[in-house]
Design a protein around this motif. Structure first.
Motif, PDB file in Angstrom:
ATOM      1  N   UNK A  58      40.528  42.371  37.771  1.00 50.80           N
ATOM      2  CA  UNK A  58      40.415  41.397  36.684  1.00 50.80           C
ATOM      3  C   UNK A  58      39.276  40.407  36.862  1.00 50.80           C
ATOM      4  N   UNK A  59      38.776  40.224  38.097  1.00 50.40           N
ATOM      5  CA  UNK A  59      37.754  39.204  38.318  1.00 50.40           C
ATOM      6  C   UNK A  59      36.373  39.594  37.778  1.00 50.40           C
ATOM      7  N   UNK A  60      36.248  40.798  37.209  1.00 46.06           N
ATOM      8  CA  UNK A  60      35.007  41.137  36.495  1.00 46.06           C
ATOM      9  C   UNK A  60      34.955  40.383  35.157  1.00 46.06           C
ATOM     10  N   UNK A  61      36.105  39.895  34.704  1.00 46.58           N
ATOM     11  CA  UNK A  61      36.230  39.101  33.469  1.00 46.58           C
ATOM     12  C   UNK A  61      35.553  39.766  32.272  1.00 46.58           C
ATOM     13  N   UNK A  62      35.964  41.013  32.055  1.00 43.05           N
ATOM     14  CA  UNK A  62      35.554  41.766  30.870  1.00 43.05           C
ATOM     15  C   UNK A  62      36.734  41.713  29.904  1.00 43.05           C
ATOM     16  N   UNK A  63      36.498  41.259  28.682  1.00 45.58           N
ATOM     17  CA  UNK A  63      37.593  41.056  27.738  1.00 45.58           C
ATOM     18  C   UNK A  63      38.358  42.347  27.462  1.00 45.58           C
ATOM     19  N   UNK A  64      39.598  42.193  27.041  1.00 50.60           N
ATOM     20  CA  UNK A  64      40.450  43.353  26.748  1.00 50.60           C
ATOM     21  C   UNK A  64      39.820  44.243  25.677  1.00 50.60           C
ATOM     22  N   UNK A  65      39.260  43.627  24.621  1.00 52.88           N
ATOM     23  CA  UNK A  65      38.653  44.421  23.542  1.00 52.88           C
ATOM     24  C   UNK A  65      37.443  45.200  24.055  1.00 52.88           C
ATOM     25  N   UNK A  66      36.683  44.584  24.926  1.00 44.78           N
ATOM     26  CA  UNK A  66      35.503  45.251  25.490  1.00 44.78           C
ATOM     27  C   UNK A  66      35.912  46.370  26.445  1.00 44.78           C
ATOM     28  N   UNK A  67      36.980  46.143  27.199  1.00 44.07           N
ATOM     29  CA  UNK A  67      37.491  47.201  28.083  1.00 44.07           C
ATOM     30  C   UNK A  67      37.963  48.389  27.263  1.00 44.07           C
ATOM     31  N   UNK A  68      38.679  48.105  26.196  1.00 48.14           N
ATOM     32  CA  UNK A  68      39.205  49.175  25.343  1.00 48.14           C
ATOM     33  C   UNK A  68      38.067  49.961  24.709  1.00 48.14           C
ATOM     34  N   UNK A  69      37.083  49.237  24.233  1.00 45.86           N
ATOM     35  CA  UNK A  69      35.926  49.855  23.574  1.00 45.86           C
ATOM     36  C   UNK A  69      35.137  50.762  24.516  1.00 45.86           C
ATOM     37  N   UNK A  70      35.098  50.398  25.802  1.00 50.26           N
ATOM     38  CA  UNK A  70      34.300  51.136  26.784  1.00 50.26           C
ATOM     39  C   UNK A  70      35.136  52.000  27.730  1.00 50.26           C
ATOM     40  N   UNK A  71      36.427  52.147  27.431  1.00 51.81           N
ATOM     41  CA  UNK A  71      37.338  52.948  28.255  1.00 51.81           C
ATOM     42  C   UNK A  71      37.317  52.487  29.714  1.00 51.81           C
ATOM     43  N   UNK A  72      37.471  51.181  29.901  1.00 59.71           N
ATOM     44  CA  UNK A  72      37.514  50.588  31.239  1.00 59.71           C
ATOM     45  C   UNK A  72      38.955  50.218  31.565  1.00 59.71           C
ATOM     46  N   UNK A  73      39.397  50.591  32.742  1.00 56.01           N
ATOM     47  CA  UNK A  73      40.759  50.297  33.185  1.00 56.01           C
ATOM     48  C   UNK A  73      40.733  49.120  34.160  1.00 56.01           C
ATOM     49  N   UNK A  74      41.829  48.359  34.218  1.00 55.14           N
ATOM     50  CA  UNK A  74      41.821  47.127  35.005  1.00 55.14           C
ATOM     51  C   UNK A  74      43.131  46.924  35.764  1.00 55.14           C
ATOM     52  N   UNK A  75      42.994  46.439  36.998  1.00 53.34           N
ATOM     53  CA  UNK A  75      44.141  46.024  37.802  1.00 53.34           C
ATOM     54  C   UNK A  75      43.993  44.520  38.052  1.00 53.34           C
ATOM     55  N   UNK A  76      45.016  43.716  37.709  1.00 52.33           N
ATOM     56  CA  UNK A  76      44.864  42.260  37.796  1.00 52.33           C
ATOM     57  C   UNK A  76      45.111  41.674  39.188  1.00 52.33           C
ATOM     58  N   UNK A  77      44.383  40.601  39.491  1.00 50.40           N
ATOM     59  CA  UNK A  77      44.737  39.718  40.587  1.00 50.40           C
ATOM     60  C   UNK A  77      45.658  38.651  40.015  1.00 50.40           C
ATOM     61  N   UNK A  78      46.264  37.877  40.893  1.00 44.03           N
ATOM     62  CA  UNK A  78      47.292  36.926  40.462  1.00 44.03           C
ATOM     63  C   UNK A  78      46.962  35.514  40.920  1.00 44.03           C
TER      64      UNK A  78
END
Length: 280
Positions: free
Chosen positions: A9-29
């Protein structure tokens, strides 16, 4: 070969941008007392900076568990043959090492861990480029080769408005933090060998930003196409002004404004500003 691109998650790529570019994310807490929040999922950056002002205890952060990582990789193994996993710097988080450990625990997908050695959208630049290559049918080995090529020109400098956050979080040497606070120094910081260290000591915020601009100018004045990001910790107006300065000075530069989200914001503190870039 079908390649998944995954990051933390620390790449801070928005959810819409991740979806648009088929990027998957695992969050830090980020943790306030007994309450845990997965950044970019349970808490927004705006909510985080507001909460910091309202609570007494300094927040803490934690990396994704091995279980969460293996769960995500197992899920991806159903549709992908390979996964390029890009993490924040291994010198400030154990996330990269967790990926290295997790890759041998999952079957059906070949995992390629990549230590960005930075964080925030500077890390995100690797992710976005990898995603574009994956969508164009490139395999993981070719993508990894390009990521290492980018690393040769990627730079990131930032100014922490208050060094106590970095000191308290163990991300900056204690003596350096003490000297900085005593002299009211606004040091320019950067990543060196995966760790956050002072690059230069500057006396004022204005001079620190001017120096970062000069460092950027060394690359931008060559005329090569450059992709850059101004990163801010709840200082959007200042960030937009800095972006405008860069764009009005150089026509070979593509700049976007991004942010220090909750996990990185915990360590760097509100008011910080940074600049990251690489040669396209």
């Amino acid at each position: 070969m079908k390649v998944a691109v995954i990051t933390d998650s620390t790449a801070y790529i928005s959810e819409s941008r991740r979806r648009e570019n088929d990027i998957h994310m695992v969050p830090l807490t980020v943790v306030f007392g007994n309450d845990s929040y997965q950044e970019e999922i349970d808490i927004s950056t705006q909510e985080f900076y507001q909460k910091v002002k309202e609570v007494e205890d300094f927040p803490k952060t934690s990396q994704p568990s091995i279980g969460l990582i293996t769960e995500k990789l197992t899920e991806l193994a159903e549709d992908y043959d390979q996964a390029v996993f890009i993490t924040l710097s291994s010198g400030i988080s154990g996330t990269f090492q967790s990926i290295v450990t997790a890759q041998s625990m999952v079957e059906g997908i070949e995992v390629f861990p990549f230590d960005s050695e930075v964080s925030c959208l500077a890390q995100g630049f690797y992710v976005l480029e990898a995603a574009e290559m994956a969508q164009n049918g490139q395999d993981a080995e070719t993508i990894m080769s390009r990521l290492h090529e980018i690393k040769g020109s990627l730079r990131a400098y930032f100014m922490a408005d208050d060094l106590s956050h970095l000191h308290r979080g163990g991300r900056l040497n204690g003596a350096q933090a003490l000297i900085g606070s005593m002299l009211q120094v606004k040091p320019i910081l950067h990543f060196e060998d995966t760790k956050i260290v002072p690059y230069e000591k500057i006396r004022t915020k204005k001079k620190a930003l001017k120096r970062i601009f000069q460092l950027f100018e060394e690359d931008a004045s060559t005329g090569v196409p450059i992709r850059a990001t101004v990163i801010h910790a709840n200082r959007e107006v200042e960030a937009e002004e800095f972006k405008h300065q860069l764009e009005s000075r150089f026509d070979n530069v593509e700049v976007e404004v991004s942010y220090f989200g909750p996990v990185i914001g915990t360590h760097i503190g509100e008011g910080s500003l940074g600049l990251g870039w690489y040669k396209k």
